[in-house]
Design a protein around this motif. Structure first.
Motif, PDB file in Angstrom:
ATOM      1  N   ASP A 275       0.797  -1.228   0.000  1.00 19.52           N
ATOM      2  CA  ASP A 275       0.000   0.000   0.000  1.00 19.52           C
ATOM      3  C   ASP A 275       0.829   1.276   0.000  1.00 19.52           C
ATOM      4  O   ASP A 275       0.293   2.371   0.137  1.00 19.52           O
ATOM      5  N   GLU A 276       2.135   1.166  -0.153  1.00 17.65           N
ATOM      6  CA  GLU A 276       2.972   2.362  -0.313  1.00 17.65           C
ATOM      7  C   GLU A 276       2.947   2.810  -1.770  1.00 17.65           C
ATOM      8  O   GLU A 276       2.848   1.979  -2.683  1.00 17.65           O
ATOM      9  N   PRO A 277       3.091   4.113  -2.030  1.00 19.13           N
ATOM     10  CA  PRO A 277       3.287   4.556  -3.411  1.00 19.13           C
ATOM     11  C   PRO A 277       4.538   3.913  -4.007  1.00 19.13           C
ATOM     12  O   PRO A 277       5.575   3.822  -3.353  1.00 19.13           O
ATOM     13  N   VAL A 278       4.424   3.439  -5.229  1.00 18.28           N
ATOM     14  CA  VAL A 278       5.593   2.886  -5.898  1.00 18.28           C
ATOM     15  C   VAL A 278       6.607   4.013  -6.121  1.00 18.28           C
ATOM     16  O   VAL A 278       6.233   5.164  -6.371  1.00 18.28           O
ATOM     17  N   GLN A 279       7.889   3.679  -5.992  1.00 14.10           N
ATOM     18  CA  GLN A 279       8.929   4.668  -6.259  1.00 14.10           C
ATOM     19  C   GLN A 279      10.062   3.995  -7.033  1.00 14.10           C
ATOM     20  O   GLN A 279      10.080   2.784  -7.220  1.00 14.10           O
ATOM     21  N   HIS A 280      11.007   4.823  -7.481  1.00 14.78           N
ATOM     22  CA  HIS A 280      12.130   4.366  -8.304  1.00 14.78           C
ATOM     23  C   HIS A 280      11.649   3.812  -9.639  1.00 14.78           C
ATOM     24  O   HIS A 280      12.148   2.796 -10.129  1.00 14.78           O
ATOM     25  N   VAL A 281      10.667   4.496 -10.230  1.00 17.12           N
ATOM     26  CA  VAL A 281      10.265   4.208 -11.598  1.00 17.12           C
ATOM     27  C   VAL A 281      10.562   5.443 -12.446  1.00 17.12           C
ATOM     28  O   VAL A 281      10.429   6.582 -11.995  1.00 17.12           O
ATOM     29  N   CYS A 282      10.991   5.197 -13.676  1.00 21.12           N
ATOM     30  CA  CYS A 282      11.278   6.312 -14.571  1.00 21.12           C
ATOM     31  C   CYS A 282       9.990   6.783 -15.248  1.00 21.12           C
ATOM     32  O   CYS A 282       8.926   6.159 -15.126  1.00 21.12           O
ATOM     33  N   TRP A 283      10.092   7.866 -15.987  1.00 24.68           N
ATOM     34  CA  TRP A 283       8.913   8.428 -16.657  1.00 24.68           C
ATOM     35  C   TRP A 283       8.338   7.439 -17.655  1.00 24.68           C
ATOM     36  O   TRP A 283       7.116   7.298 -17.778  1.00 24.68           O
ATOM     37  N   TYR A 284       9.209   6.737 -18.373  1.00 24.14           N
ATOM     38  CA  TYR A 284       8.724   5.775 -19.360  1.00 24.14           C
ATOM     39  C   TYR A 284       7.893   4.669 -18.703  1.00 24.14           C
ATOM     40  O   TYR A 284       6.884   4.227 -19.260  1.00 24.14           O
ATOM     41  N   GLU A 285       8.317   4.211 -17.530  1.00 18.06           N
ATOM     42  CA  GLU A 285       7.552   3.184 -16.823  1.00 18.06           C
ATOM     43  C   GLU A 285       6.209   3.736 -16.349  1.00 18.06           C
ATOM     44  O   GLU A 285       5.174   3.056 -16.453  1.00 18.06           O
ATOM     45  N   ALA A 286       6.229   4.946 -15.812  1.00 13.00           N
ATOM     46  CA  ALA A 286       4.982   5.568 -15.357  1.00 13.00           C
ATOM     47  C   ALA A 286       4.011   5.748 -16.514  1.00 13.00           C
ATOM     48  O   ALA A 286       2.809   5.469 -16.403  1.00 13.00           O
ATOM     49  N   ASP A 287       4.524   6.208 -17.648  1.00 11.79           N
ATOM     50  CA  ASP A 287       3.687   6.429 -18.819  1.00 11.79           C
ATOM     51  C   ASP A 287       3.121   5.106 -19.332  1.00 11.79           C
ATOM     52  O   ASP A 287       1.932   5.027 -19.712  1.00 11.79           O
ATOM     53  N   ALA A 288       3.932   4.041 -19.322  1.00 10.71           N
ATOM     54  CA  ALA A 288       3.461   2.734 -19.783  1.00 10.71           C
ATOM     55  C   ALA A 288       2.363   2.194 -18.870  1.00 10.71           C
ATOM     56  O   ALA A 288       1.354   1.648 -19.347  1.00 10.71           O
ATOM     57  N   TYR A 289       2.546   2.315 -17.565  1.00 10.23           N
ATOM     58  CA  TYR A 289       1.512   1.869 -16.638  1.00 10.23           C
ATOM     59  C   TYR A 289       0.202   2.604 -16.904  1.00 10.23           C
ATOM     60  O   TYR A 289      -0.881   1.997 -16.930  1.00 10.23           O
ATOM     61  N   ALA A 290       0.290   3.931 -17.070  1.00  8.28           N
ATOM     62  CA  ALA A 290      -0.928   4.717 -17.275  1.00  8.28           C
ATOM     63  C   ALA A 290      -1.666   4.258 -18.527  1.00  8.28           C
ATOM     64  O   ALA A 290      -2.898   4.135 -18.535  1.00  8.28           O
ATOM     65  N   ARG A 291      -0.923   3.986 -19.598  1.00  9.89           N
ATOM     66  CA  ARG A 291      -1.565   3.502 -20.826  1.00  9.89           C
ATOM     67  C   ARG A 291      -2.225   2.145 -20.587  1.00  9.89           C
ATOM     68  O   ARG A 291      -3.334   1.883 -21.056  1.00  9.89           O
ATOM     69  N   TRP A 292      -1.514   1.255 -19.882  1.00  8.05           N
ATOM     70  CA  TRP A 292      -2.066  -0.069 -19.571  1.00  8.05           C
ATOM     71  C   TRP A 292      -3.361   0.050 -18.765  1.00  8.05           C
ATOM     72  O   TRP A 292      -4.309  -0.710 -18.970  1.00  8.05           O
ATOM     73  N   ALA A 293      -3.396   1.033 -17.856  1.00  9.48           N
ATOM     74  CA  ALA A 293      -4.582   1.245 -17.018  1.00  9.48           C
ATOM     75  C   ALA A 293      -5.697   1.996 -17.737  1.00  9.48           C
ATOM     76  O   ALA A 293      -6.755   2.257 -17.145  1.00  9.48           O
ATOM     77  N   GLY A 294      -5.493   2.349 -19.007  1.00  5.54           N
ATOM     78  CA  GLY A 294      -6.500   3.097 -19.747  1.00  5.54           C
ATOM     79  C   GLY A 294      -6.536   4.561 -19.382  1.00  5.54           C
ATOM     80  O   GLY A 294      -7.575   5.219 -19.569  1.00  5.54           O
ATOM     81  N   LYS A 295      -5.435   5.054 -18.874  1.00  4.06           N
ATOM     82  CA  LYS A 295      -5.373   6.445 -18.426  1.00  4.06           C
ATOM     83  C   LYS A 295      -4.151   7.122 -19.034  1.00  4.06           C
ATOM     84  O   LYS A 295      -3.639   6.688 -20.062  1.00  4.06           O
ATOM     85  N   ARG A 296      -3.676   8.166 -18.392  1.00  4.82           N
ATOM     86  CA  ARG A 296      -2.494   8.914 -18.824  1.00  4.82           C
ATOM     87  C   ARG A 296      -1.898   9.600 -17.617  1.00  4.82           C
ATOM     88  O   ARG A 296      -2.514   9.620 -16.530  1.00  4.82           O
ATOM     89  N   LEU A 297      -0.724  10.146 -17.779  1.00  2.00           N
ATOM     90  CA  LEU A 297      -0.159  10.970 -16.715  1.00  2.00           C
ATOM     91  C   LEU A 297      -0.802  12.355 -16.751  1.00  2.00           C
ATOM     92  O   LEU A 297      -1.115  12.868 -17.830  1.00  2.00           O
ATOM     93  N   PRO A 298      -1.009  12.979 -15.595  1.00  4.55           N
ATOM     94  CA  PRO A 298      -1.588  14.331 -15.608  1.00  4.55           C
ATOM     95  C   PRO A 298      -0.592  15.340 -16.158  1.00  4.55           C
ATOM     96  O   PRO A 298       0.630  15.154 -16.058  1.00  4.55           O
ATOM     97  N   THR A 299      -1.124  16.389 -16.746  1.00  2.02           N
ATOM     98  CA  THR A 299      -0.256  17.503 -17.100  1.00  2.02           C
ATOM     99  C   THR A 299       0.181  18.216 -15.820  1.00  2.02           C
ATOM    100  O   THR A 299      -0.422  18.043 -14.748  1.00  2.02           O
TER     101      THR A 299
END
Length: 433
Positions: A275-299
């Protein structure tokens, strides 16, 4: 009105506040350099400087701005200016420089601090933009606190027995709803009022935002593990072309420091807290997760609106909880626990819109490139912000557990390359209405 603004009317109280912040920053940097000589001079990663370089660099910047510029004093160590100029030598090459030894570095920063405090006692904190409301001193406080966070990252990269420890963070709570609807509209982004705000946070300007949804909390370890289990690192559909190429070149399969259901944190190998926020991920990983979840990163604007906009008054707050300076009950800041707290651990830090955990715990990647605001004016030197503007850097917001309250604001802008993973960065998702 900020605490610093209130103290502007009392120069003696402002000086007392500045001196206390300088000492608090020094306490933190001393703590991270109070270790074995060999550990201080070793380069633990080519991404980072030896810890002894960071410590002496803190003193060098303090000498340049407070002793020489503000105070007009004779230089203490002009012979080391080039060695500790962060733009002259890449981090990977700094061990080859004739660095001050740990003992010499400690003597140097003590001597500089003594002179800086004398300058503080004798300098009118008005009449010149650099010293108005103690700006130059606040800039140096923030600089040291930022290097403290950098030194935390170096400690995380070192190999060997633990040298840092801390108590467990407070417990969290599940959100009432996974997302928050933000109605959009106009809001005031940036600041003209924060006396210690840096140039890239200025000026305040009206921004129009379309309605959107944003996650109530940052993405957790458990949620990110589901992305891994679903083959997120094996499917190019979720990745940008650059991200997929980097993932393959770097061999990414999970957040940095994860291995077989465990993580390494400052030398401790432990189960991954779900239940902790994930950390030590790069922008590319964050962006890929968001796409997989059907979302995006916020502006960046969406992030700041979620953090600051009060729909009842229509104004932008200093922080999600209001205009008061951060207190321990508001956010996980200052390195108290050496890790993020579980989501929902700081209900008093919730924004008026109902978004949680916007300050502290992890820096949050946004989709935005690091660019100047309309009307940007460089101050007091181009190497703080101006030279970094461009599409190669992505903006992060909010501050991490390692960041100090003096070095984060709801307007504060951090930035880094999209490949960076050693920083204490996570993310939350957004989506269009």
């Amino acid at each position: 009105m900020t605490a610093i603004e209130e103290l502007r009317h009392s120069p003696d109280q402002l000086r007392t506040r500045i001196a206390a912040e300088l000492e608090r920053a020094r306490d933190r940097s001393r703590r991270l350099t109070d270790i074995d000589h060999d550990e201080l001079v070793r380069q633990h990663s080519p991404l980072m400087s030896p810890l002894v370089w960071d410590y002496a660099h803190i003193g060098s910047q303090e000498e340049l701005w407070l002793v020489r510029d503000v105070g007009g004093r004779e230089p203490v160590r002009p012979d080391i200016d080039d060695i500790y100029d962060a733009f002259r030598t890449k981090r990977a090459d700094r061990p080859s420089l004739p660095l001050l030894s740990p003992a010499e570095a400690r003597r140097y920063v003590r001597e500089v601090r003594d002179k800086a405090l004398d300058v503080l006692d004798r300098t009118p904190l008005t009449g010149r933009r650099l010293v108005e409301a103690g700006f130059a001193f606040g800039m140096i406080v923030q600089h040291e606190q930022q290097h403290v966070e950098t030194m935390f990252a170096t400690h995380q990269l070192r190999v060997g027995a633990p040298v840092l420890d801390a108590p467990a963070p407070p417990s969290g709570s599940a959100p009432d709803r996974p997302e928050v609807h933000v109605p959009g509209g106009m809001f005031l982004m940036g600041t003209d009022l924060e006396p210690w705000a840096l140039d890239n946070e200025r000026p305040a300007h009206a921004v129009g935002v379309e309605p959107y949804w944003i996650d109530t909390d940052p993405v957790t370890n458990a949620q990110y593990a589901a992305f891994i289990d679903a083959g997120g690192y094996d499917n190019p559909d979720w990745w940008t072309a650059d991200g997929w190429a980097y993932k393959n070149t770097a061999g990414l399969v999970a957040p940095q420091f994860w291995d077989e259901g465990a993580r390494t944190r400052f030398g401790h190998v432990e189960p991954i807290p779900p239940d902790e926020p994930v950390q030590h991920v790069c922008w590319y990983e964050a962006d890929a997760y968001a796409r997989w979840a059907g979302k995006r990163l916020p502006t960046e604007a969406e992030w700041e609106m979620a953090a600051r906009f009060d729909p009842e008054t229509g104004r932008s707050r200093r922080f999600p909880w209001g205009d008061d300076d951060p207190r321990p009950e508001h956010a996980n800041l200052g390195g108290t626990y050496l890790q993020p707290a579980p989501v929902g651990a700081y209900p008093e830090g919730t924004s008026p819109l109902g978004v949680r955990g916007l300050m502290g715990d992890v820096w949050e990647w946004t989709s935005s490139d690091f660019t100047p605001y309309p009307g940007f004016a460089m101050f007091p030197y181009p190497e703080y912000s101006e030279v970094f503007f461009g599409p190669e850097y992505k903006v992060l917001r909010g501050g991490s557990w390692a960041a100090d309250p003096t070095a984060v604001r709801a307007t504060f802008r951090n930035w880094d390359y999209p490949i960076r993973r050693q920083i204490f960065a996570g993310f939350r998702c957004a989506r269009d209405v």
